[in-house]
Enzyme design. Structure first.
Site, PDB file in Angstrom:
ATOM      1  N   LYS A  83       0.541  -1.082   0.009  1.00  0.00           N
ATOM      2  CA  LYS A  83      -0.021   0.213  -0.249  1.00  0.00           C
ATOM      3  C   LYS A  83       1.044   1.089  -0.172  1.00  0.00           C
ATOM      4  O   LYS A  83       1.828   1.315   0.833  1.00  0.00           O
ATOM      5  CB  LYS A  83      -0.774  -0.080   1.318  1.00  0.00           C
ATOM      6  CG  LYS A  83      -2.218   0.255   1.066  1.00  0.00           C
ATOM      7  CD  LYS A  83      -3.056   0.007   2.352  1.00  0.00           C
ATOM      8  CE  LYS A  83      -4.622   0.716   2.421  1.00  0.00           C
ATOM      9  NZ  LYS A  83      -5.177   0.501   3.763  1.00  0.00           N
TER      10      LYS A  83
HETATM   11  O1  G3P Z   1      -7.836   1.344   5.511  1.00  0.00           O
HETATM   12  C1  G3P Z   1      -8.234   2.618   4.923  1.00  0.00           C
HETATM   13  C2  G3P Z   1      -9.638   2.924   5.525  1.00  0.00           C
HETATM   14  O2  G3P Z   1     -10.594   2.222   5.587  1.00  0.00           O
HETATM   15  C3  G3P Z   1      -9.676   3.773   6.943  1.00  0.00           C
HETATM   16  O3  G3P Z   1     -10.969   4.007   7.212  1.00  0.00           O
HETATM   17  O4  G3P Z   1     -12.496   4.686   9.116  1.00  0.00           O
HETATM   18  O5  G3P Z   1      -9.918   5.327   9.339  1.00  0.00           O
HETATM   19  O6  G3P Z   1     -11.444   6.377   7.609  1.00  0.00           O
HETATM   20  P1  G3P Z   1     -11.132   5.373   8.320  1.00  0.00           P
END
Ligand code: G3P
Length: 217
Positions: A83
């Site tokens: 990533k």
């Molecule tokens: O892994 C990336 C993403 O899914 C993060 O989500 O909830 O931290 O905005 P969030």
């Protein structure tokens, strides 16, 4: 639509394996920090448990160090998708890795223009963050619709991986738009099973069944 689990918590992954719903796993530095584990051991363990792609994120921002980190992460298992952040440097790393057939997940995508660049850099996955756009009062799903249209026009192979999902409606909307993948925290997978009419209907069936005095076994 494939479903990935957005967690680095081994117990949470193990608990959901039996559902057969888990097509891969995504992690990020925040999720690794939350899990409390060593990144290399954690990614290796997840790769042992899950058959599909497992995203492991670099933590540097310059090209040389990102490449060095990518070498370490991709050596853990062939299913590792490295990533990288959606920066100019991240996309240069993406291009170099994809030319060597190493899967790359380009993360922190917030615009269709960024998604176009990631596809041109050979990304296997683009991760637009719908929830974080919603949090700002924008409509994250409009971004998914735009990326779907653009990728269809040019037949890009890059898979649209809807990230930062906040609720079951995001899952339905992503599927209606034809996104390739959505990554979900375990709590949202649990919510997806639920409907109040299912609970109400089941309670009524069981109550009626009790009145018959019968037993199937
Ligand atoms: O892994 C990336 C993403 O899914 C993060 O989500 O909830 O931290 O905005 P969030």
């Amino acid at each position: 639509m494939k479903i990935f689990l957005d967690t680095a918590d081994i117990e949470q992954i193990e608990a959901l394996l039996d559902t057969g719903m888990i097509d891969g796993v995504t992690t990020n530095p925040s999720l690794i920090a939350k899990s409390g584990g060593d990144i290399k051991q954690t990614i290796a363990k997840i790769c042992d448990l899950v058959d599909g792609p497992v995203s492991a994120e670099v933590t540097a921002t310059d090209i040389d160090t990102m490449m060095a980190e990518a070498e370490v992460l991709s050596a853990i298992a062939p299913q590792v998708a490295v990533k990288v952040p959606l920066t100019k440097e991240g996309l240069i790393v993406c291009r170099r890795l994809s030319r060597r057939d190493i899967m790359v997940n380009v993360t922190l995508c917030f615009s269709a223009g960024q998604a176009l660049l990631a596809a041109k850099a050979g990304a296997s996955f683009i991760s637009p963050f719908v929830g974080r756009l919603d949090d700002l009062g924008a409509d994250g799903m409009n971004l998914i619709a735009d990326i779907c249209t653009i990728y269809d026009h040019y037949d890009f192979d890059t898979q649209i991986l809807v990230a930062s999902a906040r609720n079951p409606q995001h899952v339905v909307d992503a599927a209606l738009l034809g996104a390739d993948v959505i990554t979900l925290p375990p709590a949202i997978i649990d919510q997806l099973y639920k409907h109040p009419l299912t609970d109400k209907g089941l309670a009524a069936f069981l109550e009626d069944w009790k009145k018959t005095g019968q037993s199937i076994l």
